[in-house]
Enzyme design. Structure first.
Site, PDB file in Angstrom:
ATOM      1  CD  GLU A 113       5.187  -5.375 -14.941  1.00  7.78           C
ATOM      2  OE1 GLU A 113       6.300  -5.612 -14.495  1.00  7.78           O
ATOM      3  OE2 GLU A 113       4.544  -6.616 -15.007  1.00  7.78           O
ATOM      4  N   PRO A 123       0.980  -1.348   0.054  1.00 10.03           N
ATOM      5  CG  PRO A 123      -0.876  -1.605   1.583  1.00 10.03           C
ATOM      6  CD  PRO A 123       0.245  -2.075   0.923  1.00 10.03           C
TER       7      PRO A 123
HETATM    8  C1  LIG Z   1      -4.284  -2.802 -12.509  1.00  7.40           C
HETATM    9  C2  LIG Z   1      -2.729  -2.902 -11.661  1.00  7.40           C
HETATM   10  C3  LIG Z   1      -2.287  -4.262 -11.505  1.00  7.40           C
HETATM   11  C4  LIG Z   1      -0.993  -4.426 -10.914  1.00  7.40           C
HETATM   12  N1  LIG Z   1      -0.526  -5.579 -10.649  1.00  7.40           N
HETATM   13  C5  LIG Z   1       0.584  -5.606  -9.727  1.00  7.40           C
HETATM   14  C6  LIG Z   1       1.034  -7.253  -9.597  1.00  7.40           C
HETATM   15  O1  LIG Z   1       0.881  -8.053 -10.238  1.00  7.40           O
HETATM   16  N2  LIG Z   1       2.323  -7.100  -8.703  1.00  7.40           N
HETATM   17  C7  LIG Z   1       3.016  -5.831  -8.028  1.00  7.40           C
HETATM   18  O2  LIG Z   1       3.694  -6.226  -7.300  1.00  7.40           O
HETATM   19  N3  LIG Z   1       2.439  -4.692  -8.477  1.00  7.40           N
HETATM   20  C8  LIG Z   1       1.266  -4.770  -9.235  1.00  7.40           C
HETATM   21  N4  LIG Z   1       0.866  -3.473  -9.357  1.00  7.40           N
HETATM   22  C9  LIG Z   1       1.424  -2.119  -8.806  1.00  7.40           C
HETATM   23  C10 LIG Z   1       2.122  -1.139  -9.661  1.00  7.40           C
HETATM   24  O3  LIG Z   1       3.364  -1.874 -10.094  1.00  7.40           O
HETATM   25  C11 LIG Z   1       2.392   0.118  -8.917  1.00  7.40           C
HETATM   26  O4  LIG Z   1       1.137   0.626  -8.943  1.00  7.40           O
HETATM   27  C12 LIG Z   1       3.577   0.927  -9.476  1.00  7.40           C
HETATM   28  O5  LIG Z   1       4.611   0.302  -9.232  1.00  7.40           O
HETATM   29  C13 LIG Z   1       3.469   2.171  -9.053  1.00  7.40           C
HETATM   30  O6  LIG Z   1       3.182   2.363  -7.610  1.00  7.40           O
HETATM   31  P1  LIG Z   1       2.040   3.243  -6.958  1.00  7.40           P
HETATM   32  O7  LIG Z   1       0.937   2.947  -7.362  1.00  7.40           O
HETATM   33  O8  LIG Z   1       2.425   3.101  -5.444  1.00  7.40           O
HETATM   34  O9  LIG Z   1       2.498   4.599  -7.264  1.00  7.40           O
HETATM   35  P2  LIG Z   1       3.534   5.636  -6.462  1.00  7.40           P
HETATM   36  O10 LIG Z   1       4.878   5.006  -6.352  1.00  7.40           O
HETATM   37  O11 LIG Z   1       2.849   6.250  -5.246  1.00  7.40           O
HETATM   38  O12 LIG Z   1       3.761   6.945  -7.490  1.00  7.40           O
HETATM   39  C14 LIG Z   1       2.877   7.949  -7.687  1.00  7.40           C
HETATM   40  C15 LIG Z   1       3.295   8.759  -8.645  1.00  7.40           C
HETATM   41  O13 LIG Z   1       4.471   9.360  -8.090  1.00  7.40           O
HETATM   42  C16 LIG Z   1       5.568   9.070  -9.163  1.00  7.40           C
HETATM   43  N5  LIG Z   1       6.826   9.082  -8.768  1.00  7.40           N
HETATM   44  C17 LIG Z   1       7.237   8.029  -7.787  1.00  7.40           C
HETATM   45  N6  LIG Z   1       8.562   8.377  -7.617  1.00  7.40           N
HETATM   46  C18 LIG Z   1       8.921   9.216  -8.049  1.00  7.40           C
HETATM   47  C19 LIG Z   1      10.371  10.044  -8.113  1.00  7.40           C
HETATM   48  N7  LIG Z   1      11.355   9.687  -7.634  1.00  7.40           N
HETATM   49  N8  LIG Z   1      10.271  11.326  -8.875  1.00  7.40           N
HETATM   50  C20 LIG Z   1       9.263  11.654  -9.612  1.00  7.40           C
HETATM   51  N9  LIG Z   1       7.944  11.108  -9.767  1.00  7.40           N
HETATM   52  C21 LIG Z   1       7.932   9.841  -8.688  1.00  7.40           C
HETATM   53  C22 LIG Z   1       5.179   8.062 -10.059  1.00  7.40           C
HETATM   54  O14 LIG Z   1       5.551   7.980 -11.058  1.00  7.40           O
HETATM   55  C23 LIG Z   1       3.656   8.308 -10.116  1.00  7.40           C
HETATM   56  O15 LIG Z   1       3.371   9.336 -10.827  1.00  7.40           O
HETATM   57  C24 LIG Z   1      -0.371  -3.006 -10.302  1.00  7.40           C
HETATM   58  C25 LIG Z   1      -0.820  -2.036 -10.457  1.00  7.40           C
HETATM   59  C26 LIG Z   1      -2.105  -1.920 -10.973  1.00  7.40           C
HETATM   60  C27 LIG Z   1      -2.853  -0.619 -11.324  1.00  7.40           C
END
Ligand SMILES: Cc1cc2nc3c(=O)[nH]c(=O)nc-3n(C[C@H](O)[C@H](O)[C@H](O)COP(=O)(O)OP(=O)(O)OC[C@H]3O[C@@H](n4cnc5c(N)ncnc54)[C@H](O)[C@@H]3O)c2cc1C
Length: 387
Positions: free
Chosen positions: A366, A137
């Site tokens: 990804e 989360p």
């Molecule tokens: C439908 C779906 C299926 C998925 N399936 C899987 C799965 O099978 N297994 C799994 O492990 N995960 C899965 N995921 C998770 C997915 O990999 C993450 O949602 C993704 O890595 C982004 O993480 P977050 O949603 O926590 O966003 P955050 O990391 O909170 O990012 C929020 C925003 O901040 C930006 N950001 C982050 N760091 C920086 C930085 N250093 N500088 C500037 N901007 C930044 C991001 O680009 C984004 O725009 C899935 C997600 C979805 C939506």
């Protein structure tokens, strides 16, 4: 009239075997998936077990892996299969990517011989489904911050924590779960139904509705020592798997774009506006030409990266180039196609809006587009803008 892929003479870059694989996957999608997928999307339900068996008999689950019932195909063949699957729906390609490139690849690359024997043949056949639990989360782009722990108790491991956004979660027979240990991040095979292991589906999604997305809760889940993947130590373990799955997306996103463009070409040819076909207007033709251009460039990039992968020289930065460009351009193509369909573009009667909203997820998972930009920026400058 000439098809966008023909304009780029794409087939001249493919072997006969690769073309055959692409055509076979397309046929199966036409027969088994396309008639139903808009309904699955609307209902937010996927017959994942049946589909896994269909995809297993088609031979696409773990098709780029060798041995253990896997087809041992080249990277371009695997990419073309992803393209055809995603032309049907990104959710279908997600099922296959997570099964083959995340769950099966983790076991294939880092597992013990016993783990491989136990899981891989049944997963290749689609009799068993896997998921991959890395995201939490509070930690998505930054998985190094994960809070899930695995602690030794006697000869066992005890896992505690929560994983979120996990594709295939509630339909999986086995979850590959990454957890923090005294010796760094390690991977564990958690069987469905293990005491203390519960799975809840994410509801109210507007994107990837024909895909299962779940939360995995691990509350004192006790596993034997043999549940740990012996070959993975540190974050390079899960990141290696993600690199595999991202490669499939480089092709897959272009499949969604191709389906949008083909749908739109047919629509614009028969739709009359101001007493002439929509496709006869210069503004329309400019949109169509721009989309064909980006689609063709994306496909050429995908095949190029595929050939590098087959030669064993593909780097993670190059995969980032492909994922960033092709998902971004696919989304742009889907949105532009949507405009050409007018009001019809917002209904599930046509696949365009479904692809557009699906690609919003593909842009995020990804590795988000921002993270891939940062990876490329680091490669170009030598300066990491993130840790
Ligand atoms: C439908 C779906 C299926 C998925 N399936 C899987 C799965 O099978 N297994 C799994 O492990 N995960 C899965 N995921 C998770 C997915 O990999 C993450 O949602 C993704 O890595 C982004 O993480 P977050 O949603 O926590 O966003 P955050 O990391 O909170 O990012 C929020 C925003 O901040 C930006 N950001 C982050 N760091 C920086 C930085 N250093 N500088 C500037 N901007 C930044 C991001 O680009 C984004 O725009 C899935 C997600 C979805 C939506």
């Amino acid at each position: 009239m000439i098809a966008p892929t023909t304009l780029f003479a794409l087939d001249t870059l493919l072997t006969e075997e690769e073309r055959e694989i692409r055509n076979t996957v397309r046929l199966v999608c036409d027969r088994e998936i396309r008639p139903h997928v808009a309904g699955w999307f609307e209902a937010g339900e996927l017959p994942a077990r049946e589909l896994a068996r269909t995809l297993g008999s088609l031979g696409v689950l773990g098709m780029h892996l060798d041995g253990y019932g896997c087809a041992g195909m080249g990277a371009v063949s695997y990419g073309l299969a992803c393209l055809e699957l995603e032309a049907a729906d990104s959710g279908l390609r997600s099922l296959v990517s997570v099964q083959g490139s995340l769950a099966m690849y983790a076991i294939w690359k880092y597992g013990s011989e016993e783990q491989k024997q136990e899981w891989l043949p049944a997963m290749a056949a689609g009799e068993r489904i896997g998921c991959f639990g890395l995201t939490e989360p509070d930690f998505g782009s930054d998985p190094g911050g994960m809070r899930t722990t695995a602690k030794r108790e006697g000869g066992d491991w005890v896992l505690d924590g929560t994983k979120l956004w996990i594709t295939n979660g509630s339909v999986a027979d086995v979850a590959v779960v990454w957890a923090r240990t005294d010796e760094g991040v390690r991977g564990f095979l958690v069987p469905a139904g293990a005491p203390g292991f519960t799975v809840n589906d994410v509801k109210h999604k507007i994107s990837l509705r024909a895909s299962v997305t779940s939360e995995l809760v691990l509350d004192g889940v006790r596993l034997p020592a043999a549940a740990m993947l012996p070959g993975a130590r540190g974050l390079s373990g899960p990141l290696g798997c993600l690199n595999e799955a991202r490669f499939g997306i480089v092709f897959g996103a272009m499949g969604a774009a191709l389906d949008c463009l083909e749908t739109t070409l047919a629509y614009a040819a028969q739709r009359e506006v101001f007493a002439r076909p929509l496709s006869s207007y210069q503004l329309t033709q400019e949109k169509l030409a721009d989309m064909a251009l980006e689609l063709g460039k994306g496909l050429l990039l995908a095949v190029h990266l595929g050939r590098l992968k087959e030669a064993g020289t593909l780097t993670p930065e190059q995969v980032s180039l492909g994922k960033l460009n092709n998902v971004r351009e696919a989304l742009e193509i889907a949105r532009k196609c949507r405009t050409l369909l007018g009001a019809s573009g917002i209904t599930l009667e046509y696949p365009v809006i479904r692809h557009a909203v699906n690609l919003e997820s593909v842009l995020t998972y990804e590795g988000t587009s921002e993270i891939h930009s940062l990876v490329i920026g680091k490669a170009l400058t030598g300066i990491p803008a993130f840790t």
